[in-house]
Motif scaffolding. Sequence first.
Motif, mmCIF file in Angstrom:
data_model
loop_
_atom_site.group_PDB
_atom_site.id
_atom_site.type_symbol
_atom_site.label_atom_id
_atom_site.label_comp_id
_atom_site.label_asym_id
_atom_site.label_seq_id
_atom_site.Cartn_x
_atom_site.Cartn_y
_atom_site.Cartn_z
ATOM 1 N N GLU B 102 58.001 34.533 61.399
ATOM 2 C CA GLU B 102 59.026 35.566 61.531
ATOM 3 C C GLU B 102 60.363 34.911 61.799
ATOM 4 O O GLU B 102 61.394 35.328 61.252
ATOM 5 N N GLY B 103 60.355 33.874 62.615
ATOM 6 C CA GLY B 103 61.582 33.141 62.919
ATOM 7 C C GLY B 103 62.168 32.485 61.686
ATOM 8 O O GLY B 103 63.367 32.274 61.569
ATOM 9 N N CYS B 104 61.279 32.181 60.748
ATOM 10 C CA CYS B 104 61.697 31.539 59.501
ATOM 11 C C CYS B 104 62.514 32.483 58.632
ATOM 12 O O CYS B 104 63.409 32.065 57.909
ATOM 13 N N VAL B 105 62.184 33.760 58.690
ATOM 14 C CA VAL B 105 62.855 34.721 57.822
ATOM 15 C C VAL B 105 63.821 35.598 58.608
ATOM 16 O O VAL B 105 64.482 36.462 58.028
ATOM 17 N N ALA B 106 63.913 35.382 59.896
ATOM 18 C CA ALA B 106 64.753 36.223 60.744
ATOM 19 C C ALA B 106 66.213 36.117 60.342
ATOM 20 O O ALA B 106 66.700 35.030 60.025
ATOM 21 N N GLY B 107 66.870 37.248 60.350
ATOM 22 C CA GLY B 107 68.307 37.259 60.085
ATOM 23 C C GLY B 107 68.644 37.111 58.613
ATOM 24 O O GLY B 107 69.792 36.946 58.236
ATOM 25 N N LYS B 108 67.608 37.134 57.771
ATOM 26 C CA LYS B 108 67.870 36.959 56.336
ATOM 27 C C LYS B 108 67.333 38.181 55.589
ATOM 28 O O LYS B 108 66.328 38.762 55.973
ATOM 29 N N ASP B 109 68.011 38.535 54.514
ATOM 30 C CA ASP B 109 67.509 39.598 53.637
ATOM 31 C C ASP B 109 66.821 38.967 52.444
ATOM 32 O O ASP B 109 67.267 37.945 51.918
ATOM 33 N N THR B 110 65.725 39.589 52.029
ATOM 34 C CA THR B 110 64.996 39.047 50.890
ATOM 35 C C THR B 110 65.544 39.643 49.602
ATOM 36 O O THR B 110 65.768 40.855 49.513
ATOM 37 N N VAL B 111 65.748 38.780 48.640
ATOM 38 C CA VAL B 111 66.176 39.250 47.318
ATOM 39 C C VAL B 111 64.940 39.773 46.607
ATOM 40 O O VAL B 111 63.994 39.025 46.356
ATOM 41 N N GLU B 112 64.925 41.057 46.305
ATOM 42 C CA GLU B 112 63.704 41.697 45.810
ATOM 43 C C GLU B 112 63.180 41.048 44.532
ATOM 44 O O GLU B 112 61.987 40.886 44.350
ATOM 45 N N SER B 113 64.066 40.671 43.651
ATOM 46 C CA SER B 113 63.603 40.115 42.381
ATOM 47 C C SER B 113 62.887 38.785 42.584
ATOM 48 O O SER B 113 62.013 38.419 41.801
ATOM 49 N N ALA B 114 63.278 38.067 43.631
ATOM 50 C CA ALA B 114 62.631 36.782 43.879
ATOM 51 C C ALA B 114 61.292 36.966 44.583
ATOM 52 O O ALA B 114 60.432 36.097 44.540
ATOM 53 N N TYR B 115 61.177 38.144 45.236
ATOM 54 C CA TYR B 115 59.960 38.373 46.013
ATOM 55 C C TYR B 115 58.952 39.096 45.132
ATOM 56 O O TYR B 115 58.594 40.232 45.380
ATOM 57 N N GLU B 116 58.524 38.469 44.091
ATOM 58 C CA GLU B 116 57.505 39.033 43.216
ATOM 59 C C GLU B 116 56.282 38.159 43.339
ATOM 60 O O GLU B 116 56.380 36.951 43.513
ATOM 61 N N GLU B 117 55.128 38.827 43.202
ATOM 62 C CA GLU B 117 53.881 38.093 43.388
ATOM 63 C C GLU B 117 53.823 36.906 42.449
ATOM 64 O O GLU B 117 54.047 37.028 41.240
ATOM 65 N N GLY B 118 53.544 35.774 42.984
ATOM 66 C CA GLY B 118 53.468 34.563 42.175
ATOM 67 C C GLY B 118 54.732 33.747 42.215
ATOM 68 O O GLY B 118 54.665 32.520 42.251
ATOM 69 N N VAL B 119 55.890 34.407 42.203
ATOM 70 C CA VAL B 119 57.160 33.671 42.190
ATOM 71 C C VAL B 119 57.354 32.953 43.511
ATOM 72 O O VAL B 119 57.655 31.749 43.546
ATOM 73 N N LEU B 120 57.142 33.685 44.602
ATOM 74 C CA LEU B 120 57.370 33.076 45.910
ATOM 75 C C LEU B 120 56.347 31.976 46.164
ATOM 76 O O LEU B 120 56.675 30.933 46.733
#
Lengths: 291, 185
Positions: B102-120
Motif C-alpha cells: 500500500e505504501g508503494c502505491v500511496a499518494g499515486k493515481d493509477t492510469v487505468e489504461s496501464a492497469y489492464e490484466e497482463g500489462v502490469l
Amino acid sequence: MTGKDLFREVGNINEKYITEAEATKKSIIHNVAFRRGIGTAACLVLCVGIFAITRTGNKSADAPAADSTPHYDSAADGTNNVHMNMAEQDAVTDTGNSNGWEEFLDFIGDSEKSESPAERENYTPSNTPEEVVGEEPEFNDREEIVYDYQLLTQRLQSYSNEYEELLKTDAFVVVHGTIKTGGDTWASFLEDSQSGIAAKVDLIEFTEEGDAIISAIVYDGETYHIVMDCTRDAWGKTGIVEYEYKYLYTDTQDGRTDVVLSDMELEGEEIQKAIRTDGFDIHYLVQYIEE
Amino acid sequence: MEDSQIIELYWQRSESAIAETAKKYGKLCRHIAMNIVGNLSDAEECENDTYVATWNAIPPTRPNVFSAFLTKIVRNIALNRYEYNKAQKRNNEFDLVLDELEGCVAGKDTVESAYEEGVLASILDEFLEQLPKEKRVMFVRRYWYSDTVKDISKRMQISESKVKTTLFRVRNELQDFLTARGVMV
C-alpha cells in the motif's frame, strides 16, 4: 490501485522468478558455507605464514625441529631457542630465555617487551613506570546504563499522575506536541544514543483527557528498549507495553520534529520518506515543536 | 515423481494425480496459504481447494512449470479466503505485507489504461529482471510467497534489519519504476 491489487498483480509475474526464489535457499546456504570456509582457511594460512616468517628470521643453528606451532622446551637444557605459546606462559618461571620471550612478544605485537611472565607475576604498583605514577585514574561518574524491564516498570509506576508534579521531574515532557520541560535532557539523549553511547531518558506525553503516558527509553549501545506505561490512561487498555528497535531517526520540517524508531538502516532522504509515508515499518515515538 | 508424470496423471484423469501432487507440493501449498490466512485449518482448506482447481484446470492446460502453476492457484485461493475472513479475524503478518505494498502505491493515481490484466504483470517482470538477484529473491519471497521477514532472514542467512532495509529500498524503486512507466502518476 490498492496494495491488495498490487499483491494480486505480483501473483502474475513470470514463473521463472517464482522458481528462482524457491530454489534460492539451498544455493545460498551452500554459497555462504563455501565463502566462510574459504575465508577461514585464508585467515589460518595468513596467521601461520606470518608466524613462520617471524620464526625463520630469528632461527639459530640449534633451532628445534620445524613445527608450525610454538612449543616450550624445558629450561634445564639451557637452550636459547625456547618459544612459548599463550597457554603455557603462565607456567613459566624465569629461565633466562629472554630471546624466546622477546620473539614471542614480537609475534603478538606486545609493546612491553621487557616484561616476562615472571616479572608480570611479581608486579606490584611500585613497579609502575614514573610517567604513570601520579596520574589520577579517570573517574567515570556516568551511571551504568542497563536495561531492566522490572526496575523500569517499577520506576514508571512510581510517577505521579499530577501534571504539575510531572513537570518537576527530569523527564522529557511533551504536551500535545509541544515541549514543556526536559528539552536539554532529550537533546543529550539523542546526541549520545546516535553516537553509539548508552543513554536513557523518560518521556512523558498526555492523552486528550490529560492522562499521562510515561515511557522509559534505554539505549544500551546497540538497541533502543522502550517500556511504555499506559496504565494511567483511563480509556486505554494497553497497560504496560515493551518493544525494541535498532535505530532512531529524527526529521524536522517546518519547525516540527518527528522521532521514529525502526529496524531499517536508512540514509538521507530515505528517512524522510519513511517518516512521511504510511506503510513503512517504522514506529512513531514522539512528535513535537519547540515552545 | 517428476512433474511431467504428475501432469500426465491429470490428463489421464487418474485420481492418484491429486495424491501425488499432495505428496510433492502439499507442504509448499500449505506454507503459502498459511502465510496469507494465518491459521492452519483455513490453510488446509485452501490446499484442498487448490487440488480441486488444479483437477479442473488440467486438462486443457498443460503447465510449463507445475510448481509455479500450483502455487499461483493456492495463492489466489488464500487471498480470497483472507478477504472473506477479514471481518472476523486478522492475520497481522499478512496485513503487514499488504500495508507495505500500500505504501508503494500511496499518494499515486493509477492510469487505468496501464492497469489492464497482463500489462502490469509484464511491467513487474521488467522491474524484477533489472534487479540484482538477492533483491529480486527477497521481493518475491515477501510479496509472492508472503514470507515473514524472519523467514527471509533465515533463508538468505542475513539479518532481519538488512531484509527490512532492502525491501524498503526495493519498494521505493518499484514506485519510481511504475511512475516512470506511466502506470502511476
